[in-house]
Design a protein around this motif. Sequence first.
Motif, PDB file in Angstrom:
ATOM      1  N   ARG A  42       0.811  -1.212   0.000  1.00  0.00           N
ATOM      2  CA  ARG A  42       0.000   0.000   0.000  1.00  0.00           C
ATOM      3  C   ARG A  42       0.849   1.269   0.000  1.00  0.00           C
ATOM      4  N   TYR A  43       2.095   1.137   0.478  1.00  0.00           N
ATOM      5  CA  TYR A  43       2.894   2.332   0.729  1.00  0.00           C
ATOM      6  C   TYR A  43       3.846   2.667  -0.402  1.00  0.00           C
ATOM      7  N   GLY A  44       4.049   1.722  -1.328  1.00  0.00           N
ATOM      8  CA  GLY A  44       4.952   2.003  -2.433  1.00  0.00           C
ATOM      9  C   GLY A  44       5.520   0.750  -3.053  1.00  0.00           C
ATOM     10  N   ILE A  45       6.608   0.960  -3.761  1.00  0.00           N
ATOM     11  CA  ILE A  45       7.264  -0.128  -4.477  1.00  0.00           C
ATOM     12  C   ILE A  45       8.742  -0.107  -4.122  1.00  0.00           C
ATOM     13  N   THR A  46       9.305  -1.262  -3.849  1.00  0.00           N
ATOM     14  CA  THR A  46      10.746  -1.365  -3.611  1.00  0.00           C
ATOM     15  C   THR A  46      11.308  -2.422  -4.556  1.00  0.00           C
ATOM     16  N   GLN A  47      12.455  -2.102  -5.133  1.00  0.00           N
ATOM     17  CA  GLN A  47      13.065  -3.051  -6.066  1.00  0.00           C
ATOM     18  C   GLN A  47      13.859  -4.100  -5.304  1.00  0.00           C
ATOM     19  N   LEU A  48      13.649  -5.358  -5.695  1.00  0.00           N
ATOM     20  CA  LEU A  48      14.408  -6.472  -5.127  1.00  0.00           C
ATOM     21  C   LEU A  48      15.394  -6.948  -6.185  1.00  0.00           C
ATOM     22  N   ALA A  49      16.607  -7.210  -5.762  1.00  0.00           N
ATOM     23  CA  ALA A  49      17.622  -7.689  -6.708  1.00  0.00           C
ATOM     24  C   ALA A  49      18.058  -9.095  -6.329  1.00  0.00           C
ATOM     25  N   PHE A  50      18.054  -9.979  -7.328  1.00  0.00           N
ATOM     26  CA  PHE A  50      18.525 -11.364  -7.153  1.00  0.00           C
ATOM     27  C   PHE A  50      19.683 -11.563  -8.117  1.00  0.00           C
ATOM     28  N   ASN A  51      20.782 -12.094  -7.600  1.00  0.00           N
ATOM     29  CA  ASN A  51      21.995 -12.205  -8.399  1.00  0.00           C
ATOM     30  C   ASN A  51      22.271 -13.670  -8.734  1.00  0.00           C
ATOM     31  N   MET A  52      22.302 -13.991 -10.024  1.00  0.00           N
ATOM     32  CA  MET A  52      22.520 -15.365 -10.482  1.00  0.00           C
ATOM     33  C   MET A  52      23.906 -15.848 -10.068  1.00  0.00           C
ATOM     34  N   GLU A  53      24.850 -14.914 -10.050  1.00  0.00           N
ATOM     35  CA  GLU A  53      26.220 -15.317  -9.748  1.00  0.00           C
ATOM     36  C   GLU A  53      26.402 -15.668  -8.280  1.00  0.00           C
ATOM     37  N   THR A  54      25.884 -14.816  -7.415  1.00  0.00           N
ATOM     38  CA  THR A  54      26.144 -15.018  -5.985  1.00  0.00           C
ATOM     39  C   THR A  54      25.161 -15.992  -5.348  1.00  0.00           C
TER      40      THR A  54
ATOM     41  N   LEU B 203     -10.597  -6.635   1.864  1.00  0.00           N
ATOM     42  CA  LEU B 203      -9.746  -5.447   1.855  1.00  0.00           C
ATOM     43  C   LEU B 203      -8.287  -5.814   2.105  1.00  0.00           C
ATOM     44  N   MET B 204      -8.073  -6.890   2.869  1.00  0.00           N
ATOM     45  CA  MET B 204      -6.697  -7.358   3.048  1.00  0.00           C
ATOM     46  C   MET B 204      -6.162  -7.924   1.730  1.00  0.00           C
ATOM     47  N   VAL B 205      -7.005  -8.722   1.059  1.00  0.00           N
ATOM     48  CA  VAL B 205      -6.611  -9.218  -0.265  1.00  0.00           C
ATOM     49  C   VAL B 205      -6.337  -8.025  -1.193  1.00  0.00           C
ATOM     50  N   ALA B 206      -7.088  -6.956  -1.003  1.00  0.00           N
ATOM     51  CA  ALA B 206      -6.930  -5.757  -1.823  1.00  0.00           C
ATOM     52  C   ALA B 206      -5.688  -4.953  -1.438  1.00  0.00           C
ATOM     53  N   GLY B 207      -4.969  -5.432  -0.433  1.00  0.00           N
ATOM     54  CA  GLY B 207      -3.724  -4.759  -0.072  1.00  0.00           C
ATOM     55  C   GLY B 207      -3.882  -3.593   0.878  1.00  0.00           C
ATOM     56  N   MET B 208      -5.060  -3.426   1.471  1.00  0.00           N
ATOM     57  CA  MET B 208      -5.280  -2.241   2.304  1.00  0.00           C
ATOM     58  C   MET B 208      -4.660  -2.370   3.690  1.00  0.00           C
ATOM     59  N   ASP B 209      -4.256  -3.590   4.093  1.00  0.00           N
ATOM     60  CA  ASP B 209      -3.184  -3.670   5.075  1.00  0.00           C
ATOM     61  C   ASP B 209      -3.552  -3.330   6.520  1.00  0.00           C
ATOM     62  N   ARG B 210      -4.131  -2.178   6.737  1.00  0.00           N
ATOM     63  CA  ARG B 210      -4.613  -1.809   8.069  1.00  0.00           C
ATOM     64  C   ARG B 210      -5.961  -1.112   7.887  1.00  0.00           C
TER      65      ARG B 210
END
Lengths: 585, 585
Positions: A42-54, B203-210
């Motif tokens: 609900r609060y945003g988007i964060t990028q996750l990185a997965f490394n094939m090498e490590t 609403l939880m499935v909808a991502g509303m969280d709290r």
Amino acid sequence: MYRTNTCGELRLANVGQTVTLAGWVQRSRDLGGMTFIDLRDRYGITQLAFNMETNAPLCEQARKLGREYVIQVTGKVIERSSKNTKIPTGEIEIEVAELVVLNEAKTPPFTIEDQSDGGDDLRMKYRYLDIRRNPVRRNLEMRHKMAMLVRNYLSDRDFLEIETPMLIKSTPEGARDFVVPSRMNPGEFYALPQSPQQYKQLLMVAGMDRYFQIVRCFRDEDLRADRQPEFTQIDCEMSFVHQEDVLNMFEGLAKHLFKEMKGLEFDQFPRMTWHDAMRLYGSDKPDIRFGMEFKEVTDVVKGHGFGLFDNSELVVGIVAEGCAEYTRKQLDALTDFVKRPQVGAGGMVYIKYNADGSFKSSVDKFYDAAALKDIADRMGSKPGDLMLLLCGPAMKTRTQLCALRLEMGQQLGLRDPQKFAPLWVIDFPLLEWDDETQRYYAMHHPFTAPKPEDEPLLDDPSKWGDIRANAYDIVMNGTEVGGGSIRIHDRTLQNKMFHTLGFTDESAAAQFGFLMDAFTYGAPPHAGLAFGFDRLCSIFAGADSIRDFIAFPKNNSGRDVMSQSPSPISQEQLDELQIKVDLKG
Amino acid sequence: MYRTNTCGELRLANVGQTVTLAGWVQRSRDLGGMTFIDLRDRYGITQLAFNMETNAPLCEQARKLGREYVIQVTGKVIERSSKNTKIPTGEIEIEVAELVVLNEAKTPPFTIEDQSDGGDDLRMKYRYLDIRRNPVRRNLEMRHKMAMLVRNYLSDRDFLEIETPMLIKSTPEGARDFVVPSRMNPGEFYALPQSPQQYKQLLMVAGMDRYFQIVRCFRDEDLRADRQPEFTQIDCEMSFVHQEDVLNMFEGLAKHLFKEMKGLEFDQFPRMTWHDAMRLYGSDKPDIRFGMEFKEVTDVVKGHGFGLFDNSELVVGIVAEGCAEYTRKQLDALTDFVKRPQVGAGGMVYIKYNADGSFKSSVDKFYDAAALKDIADRMGSKPGDLMLLLCGPAMKTRTQLCALRLEMGQQLGLRDPQKFAPLWVIDFPLLEWDDETQRYYAMHHPFTAPKPEDEPLLDDPSKWGDIRANAYDIVMNGTEVGGGSIRIHDRTLQNKMFHTLGFTDESAAAQFGFLMDAFTYGAPPHAGLAFGFDRLCSIFAGADSIRDFIAFPKNNSGRDVMSQSPSPISQEQLDELQIKVDLKG
């Protein structure tokens, strides 16, 4: 603990921290050596990185995640090499060390993006997925914030939120009630409130003085495009107040909302009498984001042999500034517009006031340049403008011209949804004549007080149409967002009002008896107002529809397509309620 | 302007000011030369003084005012010669110069005083007068304040208040729904929500969280003494949380309320398993304002030839400290108490541990002093105490002893309504056996998750009764004020649960289909809790009944005696809805 942080929270300052996040897989990008996943909550988007090498096994696992999977990851916050300046978390990413799939997800039936590929029906059926989309989520967040602002503002001013009953008495007057059969009282029914009107007036009798409630209301009406069978009101009532006190209080509330929600400040809201609103805009809810006021030319246009004008009660027009260059095609389209059944005009007259000072009109046969110049002068038109005129019975013509004015405003980009033009419309008529039943009805409701100076007119039925009420609407951008009135607190006046509305003593007592009784035990002068909260939210968001400001709305048949309600109930339920379905086939 | 000040506002500092007040005539005292009127509004009482010498006509007019007349006065604030220290405005009075009667009042059917002479029925019929009384007004003010505190607390913690529909789908499981016939969909019905359970999970499935909502709920049950067909919940749900997170969050809310409403601070609320609560208090909502824990003596009492004890599954008692002097009459009354059908015990055994160390019991025939000493030791009793014992099947006996314990607590003044003892009861059983239908039911609801360590027991029907749920109640002073659970978010586990509860795939889909569908699109782990808001208010006020915390309550027949609702509706309404009343006579 499922998470240490939300997906909208981490910044460069967090680099080096080990965090746990949980959320939904928004999208994933596979770049050979690396896999990137956008994790959303609900609060945003964060990028996750997965490394094939490590960490090849983890990276393989990440590649198998589908859209909308619910996952939990733990890892270190690192600075991104290629930053995304469009999102607040765009400078960092998570170097994932652990990945847990909390739940799998089928591929959603439409994309969970700001611009979705899902049509309205599909989005409503899967509303719980639709709400995951930013625009819908933001609407619900906005609604919450507005409600909190309203509550705190009113509470700070000694208003008490008092919950009134939802299971009340059915009153046949007004719109249709939803009813609820009572199992404990067989053959009897509750009604769901169309508004807490009577209860809030009782609370004034009870001395509660300043009441409000953000409250669900119900109306069993055939649904027009943007109506809901259940809707929410900010319902308010005050004692020991004059109209001025009420307008100031709720103008204060509206200003507070504009300031907090939109950063906008307003001087005093303009006020317009209902009579002026009808005369100048053909509507009791004028959109004053733009001018284009009506100009009446009835006297100027008569006597030129144009029968249509000569025989009309009213000839009235608007000036579309700078539109003298409108093409034949554009003008035809406008004529078609006013002739649509929703508008219902017989036709439209145009007069082009060309830049060179010459005229071109659809009535050149009857009006020479001098005559057209007279009309232009009366209408305040100048070279380069286009005048559009309608004619016919006064009120009907005004309503038609109102539609044309709004259409022109739209075409000229004068109705910016991010511009706000609030307005009080005051001095509504007390009574409204109904041709069909040949009697007067209360325009607002039977408890609305006439203006004291108009009270004597109640004794003269020929003047009933002229009586003004102490009733007011708050209008924003051409939409009524609230309205209210001073109530009658005097029993004698109330009885007179009932008789005017065709009630007998008995029928008034049957419907409003307990309220009228209450008024005999010391009713204070009181007044109130209610905002349509769904509508207020949509106006503040610059949106047309209220639907996207309601978490789980119903469609135009009053149906919730997600839960498939309403639905048949069991015979056992019907038997217990001692009712029978009786389809007329 | 109707008033410059309220009746609770003026102090010595205002002396000399000319003010206008409006309100109700609380009482009037005629002292020959002077007439004094107590003018009341929501904010307090201000004394008005009318002087026969300086203004005889006005004084005469004042003398004619009846109780509860609504008046407006203007006058000067002066210092009182004889001050009233009991009210905040008691140092001043108004020397009235102008008096306007805003409305007359019939004599109210009961006195508008803190202690009214009106019975319950009369007060309910004229609820709008009842609310004028300080105790009722204060309750509603308190309720408003509590609701504001709850909303601001939760909103500050990222909870969103989201309104869920009131017209929903009827589900036959659980308590009876109120239903609403749909005119637009003839033969079909909406139901009013018993709780927004499914919507908040969506609403939880909808991502509303709290999520939270202070929301009206409806249950068509036969009303016990203190139940209402419509009631209000503080309904909450959170995603990505474990039980610990939920308990901490809402314990925080409860502490905040205690602090702000009562000035009380608490350490961590105690927690007790359901099993311990039943064993030690015979109740899943123990009143721990006092000890008097159950002491089991089954093994100690057996083998003394007392058949009743010898043949009982459980012999259990409580120690009433310092009650060894209870008279025969008092003991008989206690025996009568436990034998009442509401309690249902066959009898009661007492053992007096006299101050001199001797014993006197109702079972002296079977137990000598040494045997009684053994029992006393097991029960932790000391000289001067009274032991009360019941026996029979374990759970039944515990429930009976619970009633006796509460009665003793009452008699000994240990249940002070101004003392507060909150408690979490955790680890409720997941399933409840029903003798009548010979199957298990969900104790909470079918979405409640078993404790992970107990999940394997679902595969063994003989162990179903032992499965503990991640379910919790918050209890205050022996009343459940809220409860909730971790929800099942895994579809496989949910299906297993449905089968355990006797649902077929089809019947589960018919009832919960759209929720189950939703769960396939990425449901996060989630959990929730709901407080009974009416009850919470009454507990905070130290009151027994919820009725006086509801502005317009219904009586035990679900009837509003003020508006006379429910009531018959017109044939026209029935026809439009295509239903028929079908009385079984």
